[in-house]
Design a protein around this motif. Structure first.
Motif, PDB file in Angstrom:
ATOM      1  N   LEU A 423       0.821  -1.205   0.000  1.00 37.47           N
ATOM      2  CA  LEU A 423       0.000   0.000   0.000  1.00 37.47           C
ATOM      3  C   LEU A 423       0.858   1.259   0.000  1.00 37.47           C
ATOM      4  O   LEU A 423       1.838   1.356   0.750  1.00 37.47           O
ATOM      5  CB  LEU A 423      -0.901   0.015   1.242  1.00 37.47           C
ATOM      6  CG  LEU A 423      -1.846   1.221   1.360  1.00 37.47           C
ATOM      7  CD1 LEU A 423      -2.949   1.150   0.312  1.00 37.47           C
ATOM      8  CD2 LEU A 423      -2.441   1.301   2.765  1.00 37.47           C
ATOM      9  N   ASP A 425      -0.313   4.941   0.638  1.00 33.30           N
ATOM     10  CA  ASP A 425      -1.411   5.842   1.006  1.00 33.30           C
ATOM     11  C   ASP A 425      -0.859   7.267   1.003  1.00 33.30           C
ATOM     12  O   ASP A 425      -0.127   7.660   1.904  1.00 33.30           O
ATOM     13  CB  ASP A 425      -1.928   5.443   2.388  1.00 33.30           C
ATOM     14  CG  ASP A 425      -3.140   6.249   2.833  1.00 33.30           C
ATOM     15  OD1 ASP A 425      -3.560   7.165   2.102  1.00 33.30           O
ATOM     16  OD2 ASP A 425      -3.672   5.962   3.924  1.00 33.30           O
ATOM     17  N   VAL A 458      -3.196   4.895  -3.303  1.00 34.34           N
ATOM     18  CA  VAL A 458      -4.405   5.587  -2.864  1.00 34.34           C
ATOM     19  C   VAL A 458      -4.062   7.067  -2.732  1.00 34.34           C
ATOM     20  O   VAL A 458      -3.378   7.489  -1.797  1.00 34.34           O
ATOM     21  CB  VAL A 458      -4.919   5.037  -1.521  1.00 34.34           C
ATOM     22  CG1 VAL A 458      -6.173   5.790  -1.093  1.00 34.34           C
ATOM     23  CG2 VAL A 458      -5.206   3.540  -1.632  1.00 34.34           C
ATOM     24  N   LEU A 488      -4.376   5.461   8.682  1.00 29.12           N
ATOM     25  CA  LEU A 488      -4.739   5.328   7.276  1.00 29.12           C
ATOM     26  C   LEU A 488      -5.783   6.370   6.892  1.00 29.12           C
ATOM     27  O   LEU A 488      -6.605   6.783   7.706  1.00 29.12           O
ATOM     28  CB  LEU A 488      -5.303   3.938   7.007  1.00 29.12           C
ATOM     29  CG  LEU A 488      -4.329   2.765   7.082  1.00 29.12           C
ATOM     30  CD1 LEU A 488      -5.092   1.457   7.129  1.00 29.12           C
ATOM     31  CD2 LEU A 488      -3.369   2.788   5.903  1.00 29.12           C
ATOM     32  N   ALA A 492      -8.094   4.667   1.932  1.00 29.67           N
ATOM     33  CA  ALA A 492      -7.304   3.449   2.110  1.00 29.67           C
ATOM     34  C   ALA A 492      -8.055   2.451   2.988  1.00 29.67           C
ATOM     35  O   ALA A 492      -8.070   1.240   2.713  1.00 29.67           O
ATOM     36  CB  ALA A 492      -5.947   3.785   2.713  1.00 29.67           C
TER      37      ALA A 492
END
Length: 625
Positions: A423, A425, A458, A488, A492
């Motif tokens: 991920l 973010d 994201v 987050l 996300a």
């Protein structure tokens, strides 16, 4: 007779149409040179390398060189493309300031508006150690004078030059320089920015601002006893100032690029989005490709990150998440380190890493290094690799629009294999200055464990509104979430919630997790790996479907002896890879001889096994079935 004349007319019309289509196809190909498999030469001065070196290294594009008529003409005479360097947007050498004044009467230092937190003029310093001071281009100077000078450059120099592309250095302009943007005009505009985004109660509760009409961010910092915005005790207020500068400069860059494209036809634009830091993401949507400096030797930066260097599959995959081709290049400090060590051997790893990611890399000629020195590659060392890249990149034709994640080109049906997501973010990375490094720590660990991964991006809804579609992550085995001191983002959280509801697993990494610990956490899930070579952390692997009956495995060896200036060979690498079809043949190529070496293999169900006898730096394995 009439029928015969009609037939002749039809034939002539057909021939004309074929000719028109052919000409249009030719010009379309010329316009779309960026989609071809290119080898880029970084040009630090107007001096081209010899024709022999150019041909030996198969260079077909020169980039970052000066806007020099003779150089551009010579490059075009050789049948090559020229991407001209552009004026840096963040700071300017004093000699360039004088040139602008003499050419167009625009005096950048007269009434110099740039101020630091103390309210003093920003000093002219020599950060590169080249014996010439640089003038910082703050927001107010950029808007009032420098944009006018940049348009003059485009009108009077770049438009007549008609290069094939333009490389914009310091693409983020003033966006990343908080402490040099404390002038009164910027303070008033920031005040209005806050006023338009937040109610009076929100300003009080979030930032402690009692009366926005008299608020001055610089004076606030001084009253707090700090002389850098980075030391602001209210990090939320500091981040609002950062976002204000980013969004403001984003609009200026959009206007600049639109002006370039209105004045120069069929031109591609790139920008130096240094190391793809979060602030740089604001500008990628305006750029056709991303050629940029990167700190490959991160130990020089000090701090916690100074304890380790990284591997950079993750950076390439971040570029793929944007749908952009990325072409990194060692920064002036990295080149300085190579010069300090009199090292021209290590550079082969940069090319090998790029090849494993199906991307390109810059080959330096007279590139600026720390201390005002210049670094040029030795062609005899690098030529076996450029020859290899040229030969084997030909089967990876970039003949279509780049898609995020499943990189699929219509002509070649290339698909990258991956099993894990990492991920990224943006909001989280933006707030936590170390998040980018924690991301690279996670991706480096996965490289060292030969886990095939890609980046799940994201973005926010202002700086870069990109979110990886759920359809592209639903089949992943697990998503790794790098550490951050901030929670987050809502976007996300929503994406991860859908992933877990679909049966996916998530690993949240801790602040102090080492690369070995990260691999242990992934391994503890008991996942079946697509490729396994045992405990060989110096080797990274990428896998691609090249066609319906062929798979490529690319092996890169990172094991380097800095004292001997050479790579340490790996021997007898036992490879196990999951192949869905019955394999007919396995063979490999290396840059050292570039011959096809067939190897024995066995296959038990879907598991293919073979031994790669030796790996020096780079090896391409073809599996046919």
């Amino acid at each position: 007779m009439k029928k015969k004349k009609l037939l002749i007319c039809k034939i002539l019309i057909g021939l004309c149409l074929m000719l028109i289509i052919g000409v249009n196809s030719f010009f379309s190909q010329e316009k779309d040179w960026l989609k071809k498999n290119n080898i880029y030469g970084f040009l630090g001065t107007e001096n081209l390398p010899s024709t022999d070196v150019i041909n030996r290294l198969s260079i077909n594009i020169f980039i970052w060189g000066p806007p020099n008529d003779d150089t551009v003409n010579r490059v075009h005479e050789l049948g090559k493309k020229y991407v001209s360097g552009f004026m840096p947007l963040g700071a300017l050498l004093m000699s360039s300031v004088e040139e602008i004044k003499n050419k167009w009467g625009i005096d950048l230092v007269a009434g110099y508006p740039c101020r630091n937190v103390a309210g003093d003029p920003v000093p002219f310093e020599d950060p590169l150690g080249i014996g010439e001071p640089m003038v910082t281009i703050c927001r107010t100077l950029f808007k009032k004078k420098y944009m006018q000078a940049l348009r003059k450059y485009i009108d009077d120099i770049y438009s007549p030059l008609n290069p094939d592309g333009i490389q914009i250095d310091e693409i983020s302009a003033y966006a990343v320089n908080l402490d040099t943007n404390m002038d009164e005009t910027t303070m008033v505009d920031f005040r209005n920015f806050l006023k338009n985004r937040y109610s009076a109660s929100e300003l009080k509760n979030k930032f402690g601002i009692d009366d926005i009409n008299v608020f001055n961010y610089r004076e606030y910092l001084v009253n707090q006893g700090v002389y850098s915005a980075y030391a602001d005790p209210n990090s939320s207020l500091r981040d609002e100032f950062r976002k204000f500068l980013i969004l403001d400069s984003k609009k200026e860059i959009e206007d600049l690029i639109n002006y370039m494209k209105s004045k120069i036809s069929n031109i591609y634009i790139s920008g130096n989005v240094y190391s793809l830091w979060p602030e740089q993401h604001a500008f990628v949507s305006y750029l056709d490709f991303l050629a940029f400096e990167n700190s490959f030797f991160t130990k020089r930066l000090g701090g916690w990150v100074g304890k380790e260097d990284f591997k950079f599959f993750g950076l390439y995959k971040l570029g793929k998440a944007f749908g952009k081709s990325i072409i990194p290049f060692p920064d002036v400090f990295n080149l300085g380190k190579l010069l300090d060590n009199d090292d021209y051997s290590y550079y082969r790893l940069f090319l090998s890493e790029a090849f494993a990611m199906k991307e390109n890399f810059l080959i330096p000629f007279d590139a600026l290094a720390e201390g005002g020195r210049q670094y040029s590659i030795k062609s005899e060392i690098i030529s076996p690799y450029t020859t290899f890249l040229k030969r084997h990149h030909s089967q990876f034709s970039k003949g279509g629009k780049r898609r995020r994640f499943k990189i699929s080109y219509t002509n070649d049906e290339i698909k990258e294999w991956y099993e894990i997501g990492v991920l990224y973010d943006w909001i989280r990375a933006f707030k936590d200055f170390d998040s980018h490094y924690y991301f690279l720590r996670a991706t480096t660990a996965l490289q060292e464990g030969q886990w095939l991964f890609n980046v799940i991006y994201v973005g926010d809804n202002e700086v870069l509104n990109i979110v990886t579609p759920f359809e592209e992550i639903r089949d992943l085995k697990v998503i790794v979430v790098p550490y951050s001191s901030f929670p987050l983002s809502a976007r996300a959280k929503n994406l991860l919630s859908r992933f877990t509801a679909n049966g996916g697993k998530i690993i949240y990494l801790g602040k102090d997790d080492s690369r070995s610990q990260i691999l242990s956490e992934v391994s503890s899930l008991g996942l079946d790996k697509k490729v396994n070579i045992g405990n060989r952390k110096n080797i990274s692997v990428s896998i691609y479907n090249i066609s319906q009956n062929k798979i490529d495995l690319i092996f890169v060896n990172y094991n380097y002896n800095w004292n001997q200036k050479d790579f340490i060979r790996e021997y007898s690498i036992e490879v196990s890879v999951e192949i869905p079809n019955k394999v007919k043949r396995v063979y490999y190529f290396t840059p050292e001889d570039n011959f096809a070496h067939e190897v024995e293999f066995s296959q038990d169900g879907k598991t293919l096994k073979f031994i790669l006898p030796e790996l020096y730096i780079l090896c391409l394995v073809n599996v046919e079935y």
